[in-house]
Structures are given as structure tokens and as C-alpha cells.
Write a protein that holds these residues in place. Sequence first.
Motif, PDB file in Angstrom:
ATOM      1  N   THR A 160     -40.736  45.062  34.096  1.00  0.00           N
ATOM      2  CA  THR A 160     -39.950  45.990  33.876  1.00  0.00           C
ATOM      3  C   THR A 160     -39.061  45.820  32.651  1.00  0.00           C
ATOM      4  OG1 THR A 160     -40.130  46.292  36.406  1.00  0.00           O
ATOM      5  CG2 THR A 160     -38.411  47.752  34.965  1.00  0.00           C
ATOM      6  N   SER A 194     -41.202  46.330  29.482  1.00  0.00           N
ATOM      7  CA  SER A 194     -41.667  47.602  29.420  1.00  0.00           C
ATOM      8  C   SER A 194     -40.532  48.534  28.883  1.00  0.00           C
ATOM      9  CB  SER A 194     -42.117  48.128  30.590  1.00  0.00           C
ATOM     10  OG  SER A 194     -42.313  49.440  30.373  1.00  0.00           O
ATOM     11  N   VAL A 243     -46.901  48.942  35.546  1.00  0.00           N
ATOM     12  CA  VAL A 243     -45.596  48.856  35.355  1.00  0.00           C
ATOM     13  C   VAL A 243     -44.944  49.792  34.415  1.00  0.00           C
ATOM     14  CG1 VAL A 243     -43.711  47.371  34.805  1.00  0.00           C
ATOM     15  CG2 VAL A 243     -45.492  46.567  36.344  1.00  0.00           C
ATOM     16  N   SER A 291     -45.326  53.438  35.680  1.00  0.00           N
ATOM     17  CA  SER A 291     -44.273  53.889  36.853  1.00  0.00           C
ATOM     18  C   SER A 291     -42.590  53.602  36.200  1.00  0.00           C
ATOM     19  CB  SER A 291     -44.452  52.780  37.764  1.00  0.00           C
ATOM     20  OG  SER A 291     -44.020  51.280  37.528  1.00  0.00           O
ATOM     21  N   ALA A 292     -42.392  52.571  35.446  1.00  0.00           N
ATOM     22  CA  ALA A 292     -41.093  52.375  34.704  1.00  0.00           C
ATOM     23  C   ALA A 292     -40.660  53.764  34.005  1.00  0.00           C
ATOM     24  CB  ALA A 292     -40.939  51.196  34.049  1.00  0.00           C
ATOM     25  N   SER A 295     -35.612  52.513  36.533  1.00  0.00           N
ATOM     26  CA  SER A 295     -37.182  52.210  36.202  1.00  0.00           C
ATOM     27  C   SER A 295     -37.428  51.004  37.335  1.00  0.00           C
ATOM     28  CB  SER A 295     -37.273  51.726  34.684  1.00  0.00           C
ATOM     29  OG  SER A 295     -36.240  50.466  34.605  1.00  0.00           O
ATOM     30  N   THR A 330     -40.952  51.048  40.368  1.00  0.00           N
ATOM     31  CA  THR A 330     -42.017  50.028  40.008  1.00  0.00           C
ATOM     32  C   THR A 330     -42.206  48.919  41.128  1.00  0.00           C
ATOM     33  OG1 THR A 330     -41.241  50.449  37.831  1.00  0.00           O
ATOM     34  CG2 THR A 330     -42.455  48.308  38.248  1.00  0.00           C
ATOM     35  N   VAL A 372     -45.343  49.520  43.335  1.00  0.00           N
ATOM     36  CA  VAL A 372     -46.578  49.487  42.750  1.00  0.00           C
ATOM     37  C   VAL A 372     -46.748  48.012  42.440  1.00  0.00           C
ATOM     38  CG1 VAL A 372     -47.370  49.869  40.342  1.00  0.00           C
ATOM     39  CG2 VAL A 372     -46.130  51.670  41.387  1.00  0.00           C
ATOM     40  N   VAL A 373     -45.752  47.080  41.963  1.00  0.00           N
ATOM     41  CA  VAL A 373     -46.121  45.769  41.848  1.00  0.00           C
ATOM     42  C   VAL A 373     -46.380  45.048  43.112  1.00  0.00           C
ATOM     43  CG1 VAL A 373     -45.016  43.368  41.117  1.00  0.00           C
ATOM     44  CG2 VAL A 373     -44.506  45.511  39.702  1.00  0.00           C
TER      45      VAL A 373
END
Length: 358
Positions: A234, A237, A300, A303-304, A339, A343, A346-347
Amino acid sequence: MNDSPWATEPVPAGPAYDALVGPQTRPMPIVPDAAGRDFDDREARDRGAAADGGPPFRAETPPQEPMPSPPPPPSQAPQDASPPPQKKRAGRDLRAAIGVGVGLGAVIFASLFIVKAVFVGVIVVAVVVGLWELTSRLQEKKGVKAPLVPLAVGGAAMVIAGYVRGAEGAWVAMALTALAVLVWRMTEPPEDYLKDVTAGVFAAFYVPFLATFVAMLLTADDGPQRVVTFLVLTVVSDTGAYAVGWRFGRTKLAPRISPGKTREGLFGAVAFAMVAGALCMEFLIDGGSWWQGLLLGLAVAVSATLGDLGESMIKRDLGIKDMGTLLPGHGGIMDRLDSLLPTAPVVWLLLAAFVGTG
């Protein structure tokens, strides 16, 4: 009679002559110059007139003011000097932001690898402070009174239940928290009841429920490594998006939501996160492989970015820049969780699919 050209008739002298013709009309002698020409001794005449009390024969020419210089031709006219282009600068105090980031990182990593329960406590504190910031801004800017007490208690219970009982415990705690919000708001007048409880349920899902997935990452045997992977991807990113967007950003990604974000920055986020994901899956996660890290990094980054845009949407609706001022150089806790929160699930989901939850 003297007929020489240089001779003059004798001039009578004395007061009688002066009385007859006046002192100003007395003829001046003709003085020859070196070339033999006659000229009036004007300087002598002027001195004589001044001595007699009258004005001089020729007044002194008054000083002339200097003529303004003509403007330069158009080809030589100075061009309007445009100010030098300003260097792009970050909108925050980078020194303070880096210092706070390093301090938070030290607390997180120390709690992760010493006692897992301490890190769960760090999540609970972050959730409660984030709920306080969100509900405070909602009340200040929109007059929405989402009840903080049931949200804070239920949010802490959600995180702990997720760590102890997994996803099932998190869902049960979420349902009980929503019910507590509905009941707590009944103690006040019915005006704006629906608006307040809707905001409360939204806050319960947005902050503590999504944060519960971080605690669920920690329950695996390599839980600390999974949490580190989640945090590193994250942060990388966000860093890639900032670095590439600041240097090469030209095309706006969502100008109505966040004017500072660019498509080039999104590409930077994807590239940085995919490389970091491949490294983390290969060297940190038990049973992981580099190609799984590429997919994880891509997910990631998306999503972030969506999480960041989502909170920007909320802040634009509220008319504020930051959710708080608790963290110098960062804003509030919610400005750092924007963010991270979307995330986390998702992770957790992708790691569960790639290497399981054990």
C-alpha cells in the motif's frame, strides 16, 4: 573728418547728454575681431546695462529640460519578462510527514514482531480515533449526529472478534454494532433519525469492519509477514503514484474528485506495487511465488487508488481538506487509513486464495 572705416563720431559725455538721451541709448563702441569684422561687444553691452540698473540686452537662455528619449522600436522593445516557472512542491510539510511516518512504522513493526496482541491494540486505537474524526466532521459540516459511543465500543469489539473468531466473528460484531447504533439514537428526538443512523452504520462498516481484515491477516502462522506485505504494498503504491505523477503527470485521473491525481501516477502506482508484490510474495510469504505477487500488486494499486478517491469524495462533500490534524504532515488518522482500509480485504482474500489462511 577722419574717413577711416574704424572711426566713430565723438560721443558727448557728461550728465547733459545722459539727461537728453538717457543712459540706455548711449551707443556702444564697435570692436573689430581678429578677422577684421565688426561685431557688437554684446558681453560688454550686457555688463554695462546691468551696471546702469536696467535689464541686460539679451536675457540668459533658461535651462532646457532634457528631451525624453524616444521609445525603442518594436523590434527592440523589452519583452514582458514572464516569471520563472515554479518548481512543483508538495502540499505538505515533508519533513514532518517523514518523521511521523517513521515513528508510526517503528511502532507497527515493533508490535508486530514482539507480541501480536499489542498490534491488535494498535488497530483498535486507530479505529477509535478514526471514528472520532469521521463523526466529528459529519456533525460539524453536515449536522449529522452519528453516535460515537456505540460505534467506538462496537468497532473495538469487531477488531477483537475478527482476530479471535475470524470472518464469522467480525460479521456478528458488525451486526450487533449496527443494532446498537439504532437503539442508541432512539434516546434523542426523532428528527433526522434516519440520516443519523444511516451515517452511523456507514461509519461502522467503513472504518472498523474493513480494519478487521488486518487483524485477520495476523492470525496466520506467517501473520506478521502478511501484514508487512499488506502495508508495504500500500505504501509503495502511494509512493509510486506520487513520484511518477509529480514528475510526469499530465492527464488528470478524476479531476472532479481529486485534481492532483493523474493517469501517469496510476501507472506508477501499478508498476511500483507489482514489483514490490513479486518480491514480497517470493521472499516473505510461505508458499508464495513472484507471479502471484504481480497480481497482488496490481490489485493493491487499484484498491488503494479507489480508497483514496473514495475518501477524497467524502472530504469534498464535507468541504474540508483533511479529516483531522493529529498527525503533522499527514492530517488525521483517517487521512492515512484512506487507502489502507479498502485494501485490507483485497489482500486478505488474494492471500487466502493463493496460499490459504493457515
